[in-house]
Design a protein around this motif. Structure first.
Motif, PDB file in Angstrom:
ATOM      1  N   ASP A   1       0.831  -1.212   0.000  1.00  0.00           N
ATOM      2  CA  ASP A   1       0.000   0.000   0.000  1.00  0.00           C
ATOM      3  C   ASP A   1       0.863   1.258   0.000  1.00  0.00           C
ATOM      4  OD1 ASP A   1      -1.927   2.147   0.969  1.00  0.00           O
ATOM      5  OD2 ASP A   1      -3.251   0.395   0.971  1.00  0.00           O
ATOM      6  N   ALA A   2       0.438   2.263  -0.774  1.00  0.00           N
ATOM      7  CA  ALA A   2       1.200   3.520  -0.865  1.00  0.00           C
ATOM      8  C   ALA A   2       1.174   4.286   0.455  1.00  0.00           C
ATOM      9  CB  ALA A   2       0.636   4.386  -1.991  1.00  0.00           C
ATOM     10  N   ASP A   3       0.145   4.066   1.258  1.00  0.00           N
ATOM     11  CA  ASP A   3       0.043   4.713   2.566  1.00  0.00           C
ATOM     12  C   ASP A   3       0.790   3.886   3.604  1.00  0.00           C
ATOM     13  OD1 ASP A   3      -1.621   4.830   5.327  1.00  0.00           O
ATOM     14  OD2 ASP A   3      -1.730   6.781   4.318  1.00  0.00           O
ATOM     15  N   ASP A   4       1.754   4.498   4.265  1.00  0.00           N
ATOM     16  CA  ASP A   4       2.585   3.763   5.220  1.00  0.00           C
ATOM     17  C   ASP A   4       1.755   3.112   6.327  1.00  0.00           C
ATOM     18  OD1 ASP A   4       4.772   4.517   3.781  1.00  0.00           O
ATOM     19  OD2 ASP A   4       5.487   6.016   5.207  1.00  0.00           O
ATOM     20  N   ASN A   5       0.763   3.851   6.838  1.00  0.00           N
ATOM     21  CA  ASN A   5      -0.045   3.322   7.933  1.00  0.00           C
ATOM     22  C   ASN A   5      -0.886   2.130   7.466  1.00  0.00           C
ATOM     23  OD1 ASN A   5       0.859   5.195   9.853  1.00  0.00           O
ATOM     24  ND2 ASN A   5      -0.672   6.718   9.221  1.00  0.00           N
ATOM     25  N   ALA A   6      -1.452   2.247   6.261  1.00  0.00           N
ATOM     26  CA  ALA A   6      -2.262   1.147   5.724  1.00  0.00           C
ATOM     27  C   ALA A   6      -1.385  -0.072   5.458  1.00  0.00           C
ATOM     28  CB  ALA A   6      -2.964   1.598   4.441  1.00  0.00           C
ATOM     29  N   ARG A   7      -0.172   0.160   4.994  1.00  0.00           N
ATOM     30  CA  ARG A   7       0.755  -0.946   4.735  1.00  0.00           C
ATOM     31  C   ARG A   7       1.113  -1.653   6.042  1.00  0.00           C
ATOM     32  NH1 ARG A   7       4.017   1.756   1.917  1.00  0.00           N
ATOM     33  NH2 ARG A   7       5.825   2.057   3.279  1.00  0.00           N
ATOM     34  N   ASN A   8       1.357  -0.883   7.073  1.00  0.00           N
ATOM     35  CA  ASN A   8       1.692  -1.480   8.363  1.00  0.00           C
ATOM     36  C   ASN A   8       0.505  -2.233   8.955  1.00  0.00           C
ATOM     37  OD1 ASN A   8       4.343  -0.545   8.351  1.00  0.00           O
ATOM     38  ND2 ASN A   8       3.810   1.398   9.339  1.00  0.00           N
ATOM     39  N   ARG A   9      -0.714  -1.717   8.730  1.00  0.00           N
ATOM     40  CA  ARG A   9      -1.904  -2.429   9.202  1.00  0.00           C
ATOM     41  C   ARG A   9      -2.041  -3.766   8.473  1.00  0.00           C
ATOM     42  NH1 ARG A   9      -4.378   2.671   9.083  1.00  0.00           N
ATOM     43  NH2 ARG A   9      -5.369   2.184   7.075  1.00  0.00           N
ATOM     44  N   ALA A  10      -1.741  -3.761   7.182  1.00  0.00           N
ATOM     45  CA  ALA A  10      -1.817  -5.002   6.410  1.00  0.00           C
ATOM     46  C   ALA A  10      -0.842  -6.040   6.961  1.00  0.00           C
ATOM     47  CB  ALA A  10      -1.529  -4.726   4.938  1.00  0.00           C
ATOM     48  N   VAL A  11       0.352  -5.587   7.313  1.00  0.00           N
ATOM     49  CA  VAL A  11       1.339  -6.488   7.912  1.00  0.00           C
ATOM     50  C   VAL A  11       0.783  -7.074   9.203  1.00  0.00           C
ATOM     51  CG1 VAL A  11       3.614  -6.644   8.996  1.00  0.00           C
ATOM     52  CG2 VAL A  11       3.329  -5.328   6.873  1.00  0.00           C
ATOM     53  N   GLU A  12       0.239  -6.219  10.036  1.00  0.00           N
ATOM     54  CA  GLU A  12      -0.295  -6.663  11.327  1.00  0.00           C
ATOM     55  C   GLU A  12      -1.492  -7.600  11.139  1.00  0.00           C
ATOM     56  OE1 GLU A  12      -0.301  -7.275  15.272  1.00  0.00           O
ATOM     57  OE2 GLU A  12       1.214  -6.162  14.132  1.00  0.00           O
ATOM     58  N   ASN A  13      -2.306  -7.324  10.113  1.00  0.00           N
ATOM     59  CA  ASN A  13      -3.481  -8.168   9.850  1.00  0.00           C
ATOM     60  C   ASN A  13      -3.090  -9.608   9.519  1.00  0.00           C
ATOM     61  OD1 ASN A  13      -5.223  -6.022  10.242  1.00  0.00           O
ATOM     62  ND2 ASN A  13      -5.545  -5.628   8.066  1.00  0.00           N
ATOM     63  N   HIS A  14      -1.890  -9.785   8.977  1.00  0.00           N
ATOM     64  CA  HIS A  14      -1.438 -11.130   8.603  1.00  0.00           C
ATOM     65  C   HIS A  14      -0.843 -11.899   9.788  1.00  0.00           C
ATOM     66  CE1 HIS A  14      -1.760  -9.575   4.466  1.00  0.00           C
ATOM     67  NE2 HIS A  14      -1.789 -10.843   4.087  1.00  0.00           N
ATOM     68  N   ARG A  15      -0.614 -11.204  10.896  1.00  0.00           N
ATOM     69  CA  ARG A  15       0.034 -11.855  12.039  1.00  0.00           C
ATOM     70  C   ARG A  15      -0.771 -13.068  12.514  1.00  0.00           C
ATOM     71  NH1 ARG A  15       3.498 -10.065  16.385  1.00  0.00           N
ATOM     72  NH2 ARG A  15       3.391  -7.902  15.645  1.00  0.00           N
ATOM     73  N   LYS A  16      -2.095 -12.925  12.572  1.00  0.00           N
ATOM     74  CA  LYS A  16      -2.923 -14.035  13.069  1.00  0.00           C
ATOM     75  C   LYS A  16      -2.831 -15.253  12.162  1.00  0.00           C
ATOM     76  CE  LYS A  16      -7.165 -12.110  10.973  1.00  0.00           C
ATOM     77  NZ  LYS A  16      -6.553 -10.824  10.534  1.00  0.00           N
ATOM     78  N   TRP A  17      -2.602 -15.029  10.870  1.00  0.00           N
ATOM     79  CA  TRP A  17      -2.490 -16.156   9.943  1.00  0.00           C
ATOM     80  C   TRP A  17      -1.137 -16.841  10.078  1.00  0.00           C
ATOM     81  CZ3 TRP A  17      -6.806 -18.024   8.660  1.00  0.00           C
ATOM     82  CH2 TRP A  17      -7.913 -17.193   8.474  1.00  0.00           C
ATOM     83  N   LEU A  18      -0.123 -16.076  10.443  1.00  0.00           N
ATOM     84  CA  LEU A  18       1.162 -16.707  10.768  1.00  0.00           C
ATOM     85  C   LEU A  18       1.008 -17.614  11.977  1.00  0.00           C
ATOM     86  CD1 LEU A  18       3.647 -13.707  10.348  1.00  0.00           C
ATOM     87  CD2 LEU A  18       3.614 -15.786   8.958  1.00  0.00           C
TER      88      LEU A  18
END
Length: 323
Positions: A123-140
């Motif tokens: 994502d071009a927005d840094d905050n949205a990109r970081n949220r996407a990273v965090e959203n994947h944590r549960k799947w890890l």
């Protein structure tokens, strides 16, 4: 940082050790040369991607918890999950335990979780990109519980070639840092946009430069603009793309749609494609992903499995004859 091997492929670090033992000059080895230090298996390891049965699952004719047993009945020894079919269960320990039990009862390995709908890692927005990273944590965490080796993610982004490359690499590296303590890999599929350009996605891999990152080359997903899928220039050459992605592959997706009277896939030359896979030194699982309509989901999946086995045996015979 030590990379734990879970999927049978050869990492750059592994290959360097082998090359050193052989007295080879490391600087002269490119990615393909490094991968070729591994040897193909006489028999392919074939798994079933859950998406192959998506029509049955969405219709309620097959339940998610029954997928592993169904795959075993169809002749598959391993499965690849899609998070869409247990979207609200990623943190449900009892549900994940039941998945483990069902897979164990069926004698089926659980390889990976394909993750969609969790935001754009580029994502071009840094905050949205970081949220996407965090959203994947549960799947890890879920993948670790299920004994998987990877989660499959997407590298969607926007901007110029370089901007998308760097944004996707940033999100992927952050996710790899979360995956590393869990000894899991983060693998990217060619899945539309620039990610379906093999050269671009290979650049992303080298930019991330993390032992946990990798690719999941899909034989068919090389359309860069699905709104123009009927136009040739919207497609990247699938054979070139797979060849470019195989040096980083930690899984492979054998996409199939339709078959001719001889059992050959009509859109992909499986002999040519599997030769590329073998020549890359890949020794991991090949996941069947049937998306056709002429055959039922079960029939199409088994037809794809049969095709892989037949072509693999032919290629193995060729290799033996050349010795």
């Amino acid at each position: 940082m030590t990379s734990t091997r879970t999927n049978g492929t050869v990492t750059r670090r592994d290959a360097m050790k082998l090359a050193g033992a052989a007295g080879l000059g490391l600087l002269s080895l490119g990615p393909t040369s490094l991968a070729s230090l591994a040897r193909s298996s006489p028999e392919p390891k074939i798994s079933l991607a859950q998406w192959s049965l998506h029509r049955l699952l969405f219709a309620g004719d097959l339940q998610h918890l029954d997928f592993a047993a169904e795959a075993k009945k169809m002749g598959f020894g391993a499965v690849e999950y899609v998070n869409s079919f247990f979207k609200d269960k990623a943190t449900d320990e009892a549900f994940l335990a039941e998945m483990n039990q069902r897979a164990s009862d069926a004698g089926v390995k659980q390889l990976l979780i394909m993750c969609d709908g969790e935001g754009n890692l580029g994502d071009a927005d840094d905050n949205a990109r970081n949220r996407a990273v965090e959203n994947h944590r549960k799947w890890l965490d879920a993948a670790k519980t299920l004994g998987c080796h990877s989660i499959r993610v997407n590298a969607a982004s926007s901007g110029t070639w370089e901007e998308q490359r760097d944004r996707a690499a940033d999100g992927l590296r952050k996710l790899c840092e979360l995956a590393d303590p869990l000894e899991l890999s983060v693998i990217v599929e060619n899945h539309g946009g620039l990610s379906s350009n093999g050269k671009w996605l290979a650049e992303v891999m080298t930019t991330v430069d993390h032992p946990r990152v990798g690719t999941l080359p899909d034989f068919g997903n090389f359309c860069m603009d699905w709104s123009r899928s009927d136009q040739p220039d919207a497609w990247y050459d699938r054979y070139q793309g797979v060849k470019e992605l195989m040096p980083f592959a930690k899984a492979v997706s054998a996409k199939s749609h339709e078959f001719d009277a001889d059992g050959n896939e009509t859109k992909t030359d499986y002999t040519r494609m599997l030769r590329i896979v073998r020549e890359a030194g890949y020794t991991g699982w090949i996941g069947v992903e049937y998306e056709g309509g002429a055959l039922s989901p079960r029939e199409g999946s088994v037809a794809t499995k049969n095709l892989i086995e037949r072509v693999w045996a032919t290629l193995e015979s060729e290799k033996t004859a050349d010795r």
